[in-house]
Every structure is written in structure tokens, then in C-alpha cells.
Design an enzyme around this catalytic site. Structure first.
Site, mmCIF file in Angstrom:
data_model
loop_
_atom_site.group_PDB
_atom_site.id
_atom_site.type_symbol
_atom_site.label_atom_id
_atom_site.label_comp_id
_atom_site.label_asym_id
_atom_site.label_seq_id
_atom_site.Cartn_x
_atom_site.Cartn_y
_atom_site.Cartn_z
ATOM 1 C CG PHE A 186 -10.296 -10.155 10.542
ATOM 2 C CD1 PHE A 186 -9.075 -10.534 11.095
ATOM 3 C CD2 PHE A 186 -10.437 -10.176 9.164
ATOM 4 C CE1 PHE A 186 -8.026 -10.923 10.284
ATOM 5 C CE2 PHE A 186 -9.386 -10.569 8.351
ATOM 6 C CZ PHE A 186 -8.174 -10.943 8.908
ATOM 7 C CD GLN A 187 -7.697 -7.740 7.028
ATOM 8 O OE1 GLN A 187 -8.552 -7.544 6.180
ATOM 9 N NE2 GLN A 187 -6.490 -8.195 6.730
ATOM 10 C CE LYS A 245 -16.974 -7.457 2.391
ATOM 11 N NZ LYS A 245 -16.304 -8.686 2.802
ATOM 12 C CD GLU A 302 -1.795 -2.356 1.587
ATOM 13 O OE1 GLU A 302 -0.618 -2.633 1.920
ATOM 14 O OE2 GLU A 302 -2.725 -3.192 1.647
ATOM 15 C CG MET A 347 21.600 13.163 5.360
ATOM 16 S SD MET A 347 22.772 14.351 4.642
ATOM 17 C CE MET A 347 21.845 14.983 3.251
#
Lengths: 161, 580
Positions: B133-134, B183, B71, B492
């Protein structure tokens, strides 16, 4: 110079809007001394009143940052205008029968009221500006304050403005 | 699928096609709405909570979706797409971990004012708040790093919310807007008809500046002996580069462009003095410190530009032009504040200003500095110098490529040694400094500008944060040229440890990195390596001649530092200049 400021904010009555506003204060390191939220005169809009500490620069940043939130409709710095600010406190104070007349005397003087009486306690309701409530608390402290709940300040400008 | 569906229709044709009210799902409303907003490429990753949305895509062949491998890749690609095109970038992720994987990318876009619409799925409304869930409270998590966000609880709000989100993302001070769709909302059926009205009461960005303030600026310019322009990303986002050019050349005021402003003014121009700040030019930093009028145009006085604030531009009357009123006075006290869209400001300002002679001495001094103190490094024929590599890329492409970078030394060298002739040609994470940004942002930029050469310059550290997106380049034949400035350390960090932490090199050795050429090949991308100038020239020519994606591993000197450097706590004219 650090001062106390009272800011009135008109916001969309959306879930999470309180979190947006308080989160902004938290993230940018602005102080919240008290915050009240409730309905406003317009359906769909709520009014928040926030009391904050800061200098002029901080106050300016608070106003500008608040305006960046899409759910904020209007920000008014009440400190710059004549205003009425009120707070309500409920104070449960220990009160044996022998002490009651004395306590009631304090309550009367402050034009507060007793809203509940228990066997050895009273609930005092006091409304006024924050300094009045501070004074009331100071006077009741010697008797023993068992519980204290303050609402924080709500406020508006005086007159037709 | 019949063939007609694959035909590309214009937004107007689509609007007409869908004009009669039709009962469709929330997911289809989303896809149609995105198409009606002119989105031509979406980056995403499916999962449980967005399955209805992905199912709807099955039937919408006009809907172009690129499946990234993480993602974070999706959102940086959307970000690169937005910066290269000026349009809104869009990405889609599922609930919970899918959504939280976007957080770095959302913060990156927020810090650099990049317009994004970020679509996340969420668990069904009946499950929200149950630790399902999730499930993650993504609107809550992203509150401080979004311009605005929506949790859509009712499908009938969806068309309005999407339309508002695009409007908010790409107007005023731009930024990411998140739309969280449960959903059941993406599954719900409702009658849909395209609408394009906008009514957001609490959102009225001020684009037209106060005329009195413009007049004050005109007056200040006419009086200034040492005027100087500091131009930032706002010039690019506002599309005001031509107006800026007119302003600078009309007044002949010398100009510096910040890291995000690179390309907003042609790098080769006589008036341009290079980037300011921590790794800026001697000229720009001294010009800021010695000017008597500093005109900030669409930059936010970031600490990497100002150095120690107390002591910044001590002799200057300061003008700040910005669309975001909250930026004015935030870091630096301002004498002439101008709130408005940079382009609109210039349209009012340009007819009123002219060149003044009293600044001639100043112009001469600036030119003197420019010739006395250019960026410099000690070249070598034994080892490949990173600065030389960037110079080679610049010369062989004539400064005409789109360059995206990761974060670190290579980013600063790219900013210093690549010369930009065009706006929207430099894509880098300035505000957040996000490692992992370089490769996916190049993919997005190439999708937005398919005909231009896109070079992604990375370090060997940052490339490993999103190297999985090599797959996207291979599978879609996205012809980005992926350059790795490989010094085998976190350069760096190494530089800071050397200069500030007394050579105590703590955990910077990247031993264990893969063979990048083999890594590329494993994904089906051509990989080339160079360890000296000759090999570098040959490899680069081969990359340019290759129509598809190519990864180039330039193995460079390990100990090179970025100079000049202003260490923290110093004013910007106190620069470490490096080896002379």
C-alpha cells in the site's frame, strides 16, 4: 564520423547503479550495443564495459555525462588505447550424427569448444573478439542455430597502463 | 513541552548538546541532522510512511515545519526558499502518491540547478518490492531528474547519507538530491553522534580553472572588436555577481543576462542590454549574432536563448565558463572552454583584463540599438495592459522586491519590464517551465527573506494549479503580494495559436475560473480587483500598506502578445517585433 567505441566504467557497487548508467544512455539518446557488468579488482567497485556507436562529439558527451553520476568513479575510453576485448557466446546448434564431424571441424578451427552434446544438438562455446564470434555464428547458421546467448564485450587496456 | 525546548540554539550549540552518543530513532537522527545542516524551515506533508518522522517533530520544537496543502506546494516552496537564500531547500513527503506528487518540483529544481534535499518516506524494507500500500519506486522514478539519490536500507547509513546529500546538493553544479527512507528505518533505534566528515570518492567538482585557458581568454578580450557577455544563473548560484560587475565594468564589455541570470547584473546599468532569446531584446539578440567574441558565463546555451543552433553567433569566437564540464560543447561548439566555479574564474581573470579602445564602435552601436529598440507596447486607457501593471510594480517598489513568477506571458512581461538591482531577487521556473510554481515559490522565498517584499506574479491559469497554498499564506501570515495578470485565457498558448497555428484557438478559454477575490477571501487572504489604471494604483497601494498576504486580481487585455518573439526554427535576430 560514427564509430564503435568501447568504454570501461568503474562504478560503486550500489543497488541501482546499472539503472543509473543505462538510464543515462537511454534518456540522452546514446546507443548501447552491449553492456557487461561484474566485479572489479577492488572490493565495493564494479566494472562496466559498454560498447556504443557514435561520433566523437557523442563519445565526449557520454564520458562527461557519465562523470556527472556520483556513483561513477572512472571512465576510460578503451578505443583510444591498445586493448584486449573479449566476448563469450554459447551457441546451441542442430547437429544430426552425420553432421557432427563437420561441425567439430569448424569448432576446432576456431579454437572453440563443445561443452554439451544432446541427441541431435551441440552447445558450442566460443570466446574471442566480437568479429570472431560473428564469424562462428555465420558458419554454424547453415546447420540451424536453436539458441544463441552472447555476453557482450568485456575489455581492458594492454600492458601496464 | 518545557520552555527551554523552544529556545533557538545555534548549530554549534546543538552540536555540543548532542555530542555525547545517544540511542535515538532514525527519525530523530533525521531531524537532528537537518538542524545541524543549518536548515531553518522545512516544507512538508505527513502520511503513513513518515509518521515516525512527524512523531519525532512533536518533541523537536526548534524544528520549523510548514504544512502545505499539496506536496507540489511543499517542493516549490523549498525551491523558492533555496533560490532566495542560497541555502539548501528541504521538503518531506510520504511514500507513493506523496512522493510522486514531488516529481514536477524535483524536475523543476533539476533543470534550474537548485539545491534541494528531498526526503520521502517509503514502505518498510520488508515490504519494498511487493506492491505494498502506497509503495512507489521513487528513487527509480526520479533517477533522470535528480543529481543523486539514496534509498536508505540501514539506519546506520542515515547520518552519513544526509550529510552527503547536503554536500552534493549545494556544491559543484547544484541540484536536487533525494533521500528515500523506509518506515522501519525511521523507526529503528541506534547510537548517534554528530559527524561532519565527507568522503564521496566519485564526486570531485572542479572549481579552479586551467590557467592557460584564462590566459587565452585574456588574449581574446584584448583582440576583440565586438566582445559580448552572456551571463546566466551560474553567476547567481556561485555568488559571483560582484565579480561579474567588476569584470564587465573594468572591460566595458556590453552584457546580457539570461532569464535565470536576471539580477546577476543590475538591470539599470548602461552596459546591460536586457534578456536574450525567444522574448529577448532586439539589442541582445543582434549583439549575439554580430559579436566577434561571446563570453558565456554560467549559462547553458538553452534553446530558448540560442534559437536555431545552426546560425547562432556565427561570427563569434565562443568562450564557455561552466562548473559542469558536460555543458561545454553540449549544444554549441566552443573555442575556449573554461571549467570552473564562476567566482573563482573571475578572481583569476579580473586582475588581468582591461578596457580596449577597439571596441568603442561596438559600444556605440549597442547604445544606438538600445535607444532605438526598447521593449514597447501600445498603452491604453480603456483596458489594463499587463506590461503597464508590471511597470507600475517596478516603479512603486524601485526594483527592490523579490519577484517570483508562474509560467507564461506574465512571466515574460515580468522578466522584460521589472528591473532587478540585486541577485536572488528573481525566482522563476526557467528550464522546465512549471505552471503552479509562482505562489508556493513565493512562500518559500518569503520564509527565507522575511524582511523583504515578495511579489508573486501569476497568470490566471497557473495560479489555479497551486492556489490551495493561499491557506499557508493566511495561516502563517506570510505577507506575499500575489498578483494575478488575469486575461481569462492561457495567454502564451493563445499567442502561439494566433501566430503559428493561424488563429485556431483550441482549448485556451479559462471561463469557469473562480472569482479570485472571493477565493482569496475564502482562505482568509485579502483580495482586491482592478480593471483600469486608477483602480490598479489604488489596489496596489492598499496591498503595500497591508501587513499580511494580499491577492490582487488585475483584469487585463485578453489579446496582448509578448514581443519581440523569435519563432522556433529561426535564428534569434529574426524577431517578430509586434505592432509598431
Amino acid at each position: 564520423m560514427t564509430m564503435r567505441h568501447t568504454i570501461s566504467i568503474l562504478v560503486n557497487d550500489q543497488p541501482g547503479v546499472l539503472q543509473r548508467v543505462s538510464g543515462l544512455f537511454g534518456r540522452r539518446g546514446f546507443n548501447i550495443e552491449s553492456i557487461t557488468v561484474g566485479q572489479s579488482e577492488e572490493v565495493g567497485l564494479s566494472r562496466m564495459v559498454i560498447v556504443t556507436l557514435g561520433d566523437e562529439h557523442t563519445l565526449e558527451q557520454i564520458e562527461k555525462q557519465l562523470y556527472k553520476l556520483i556513483d561513477v568513479i572512472k571512465v576510460i575510453n578503451l578505443g583510444s588505447k591498445p586493448m584486449v576485448g573479449r566476448e563469450l557466446a554459447l551457441i546451441k546448434v542442430k547437429a544430426e550424427t552425420s553432421e557432427r564431424p563437420e561441425i567439430l571441424g569448424v569448432v576446432d578451427t576456431f579454437r572453440a569448444s563443445v561443452v554439451d552434446i544432446g541427441s541431435n544438438s551441440l552447445i558450442v562455446q566460443v570466446i574471442g573478439d566480437s568479429s570472431k564470434i560473428d564469424a562462428m555464428i555465420e558458419l554454424l547458421t547453415p546447420y540451424g542455430i536453436r539458441e544463441l546467448s552472447r555476453t557482450g564485450v568485456t575489455a581492458m587496456t594492454r600492458g601496464n597502463a | 513541552m518545557n520552555e527551554q525546548n523552544t529556545e533557538l540554539l545555534s548549530i554549534e550549540q546543538l552540536r555540543k548538546k548532542w555530542m555525547s552518543p545517544e540511542v535515538i530513532s532514525g527519525s530523530e537522527i533525521l531531524l537532528r541532522s537537518l538542524l545541524l545542516e543549518g536548515v531553518d524551515c522545512v516544507f512538508g506533508y505527513p502520511g503513513g510512511a513518515v509518521l515516525y518522522i512527524y512523531d519525532a517533530m512533536y518533541n523537536y520544537k526548534e524544528f520549523k515545519h510548514l504544512l502545505t496543502r499539496h506536496e507540489q506546494g511543499a517542493i516549490h516552496a523549498a525551491d523558492g526558499y533555496a533560490r532566495a537564500s542560497g541555502k539548501v531547500g528541504v521538503c518531506i513527503a510520504t511514500s507513493g502518491p506523496g512522493a510522486t506528487n514531488l516529481v514536477t518540483g524535483i524536475a523543476t529544481a533539476y533543470m534550474d540547478s537548485v539545491p534541494l534535499v528531498v526526503i520521502t518516506g517509503n514502505v518498510a524494507t520488508t515490504l519494498i518490492g511487493t506492491d505494498a500500500f502506497q509503495e512507489a519506486d521513487i528513487t527509480g522514478i526520479t533517477l533522470p531528474i535528480t543529481k543523486h539519490s539514496y534509498l536508505v536500507r540501514d539506519v546506520k547509513d542515515l547520518p552519513r547519507v544526509i550529510h552527503e546529500a547536503f554536500h552534493i546538493a549545494n556544491t559543484g553544479r547544484k541540484g536536487p538530491v533525494l533521500i528515500d527512507i523506509p518506515k522501519d528505518v525511521s523507526a529503528a533505534m541506534i547510537k548517534f553522534k554528530p559527524d561532519d566528515s565527507i568522503n564521496v570518492r566519485g564526486y570531485n567538482p572542479r572549481t579552479v580553472p586551467n590557467k592557460l585557458q584564462i590566459d587565452k581568454l585574456v588574449q581574446a578580450i584584448s583582440e576583440a572588436k565586438r566582445p559580448y557577455i552572456l551571463a546566466g544563473g551560474g553567476v547567481i548560484y556561485s555568488g559571483a555577481h560582484e565579480e561579474l560587475f567588476e569584470f564587465a565594468t573594468r572591460t566595458e564589455i556590453p552584457i546580457t543576462t539570461t532569464l535565470l541570470g536576471l539580477g546577476g547584473f543590475p538591470s539599470g546599468h548602461e552596459l546591460w542590454t536586457g534578456m536574450p532569446g525567444m522574448h529577448g531584446t532586439y539589442t541582445s539578440n543582434n549583439a549575439i549574432q554580430q559579436c566577434d567574441l561571446l563570453i558565456n558565463i554560467g549559462a547553458r546555451f538553452d534553446d530558448r536563448v540560442t534559437g536555431k543552433l545552426n546560425g547562432f553567433a556565427p561570427h563569434a569566437k565562443i568562450v564557455h565558463i561552466d562548473i559542469d564540464p558536460a555543458e561545454i560543447g553540449k549544444n554549441v561548439a566552443v573555442d575556449i572552454p573554461i571549467v570552473g566555479d564562476v567566482k573563482t574564474v573571475f578572481e583569476m581573470l579580473n586582475p588581468l583584463v582591461k578596457r580596449t579602445e577597439q571596441a568603442d564602435e561596438w559600444r556605440k552601436l549597442i547604445q544606438q540599438w538600445k535607444s532605438d529598440y526598447p521593449f514597447r507596447y501600445t498603452d491604453s486607457d480603456e483596458v489594463l495592459k499587463p506590461q503597464w501593471v508590471i511597470e507600475m510594480l517596478n516603479e512603486t517598489t524601485n526594483g527592490e522586491a523579490i519577484v517570483t513568477t508562474d509560467v507564461g506571458q506574465h512571466q515574460m512581461w515580468a522578466a522584460q519590464y521589472y528591473k532587478f538591482n540585486h541577485t536572488r531577487s528573481w525566482i522563476t521556473s526557467g528550464g522546465l517551465g512549471t505552471m503552479g510554481y509562482g505562489l508556493p515559490s513565493a512562500i518559500g522565498a518569503q520564509m527565507a527573506q522575511p524582511d523583504r517584499l515578495v511579489i508573486s506574479i501569476n497568470g490566471d491559469g497557473g495560479i489555479q494549479m497551486c492556489s490551495q497554498e493561499l491557506a499557508i499564506c493566511a495561516i502563517n501570515n506570510i505577507p506575499v503580494k500575489i498578483v494575478i495578470i488575469n486575461n481569462q485565457v492561457l495567454g502564451m498558448v493563445r499567442q502561439w495559436q494566433e501566430l503559428i497555428y493561424n488563429n485556431r484557438y483550441s482549448h485556451i478559454d479559462l471561463a469557469g475560473s473562480p472569482d479570485f477575490v472571493k477565493l482569496a477571501e475564502a482562505y482568509g487572504v485579502k483580495g482586491l480587483r482592478a480593471t483600469n489604471k486608477e483602480e490598479a494604483r489604488i489596489a496596489w497601494q492598499e496591498a503595500l500598506a497591508t501587513p499580511g498576504p494580499v491577492l490582487l486580481d488585475f483584469v487585463v487585455s485578453k489579446t496582448e502578445n509578448v514581443y519581440p518573439m523569435v519563432t522556433q526554427g529561426s535564428t534569434i535576430d529574426q524577431m517578430l517585433m509586434g505592432d509598431e
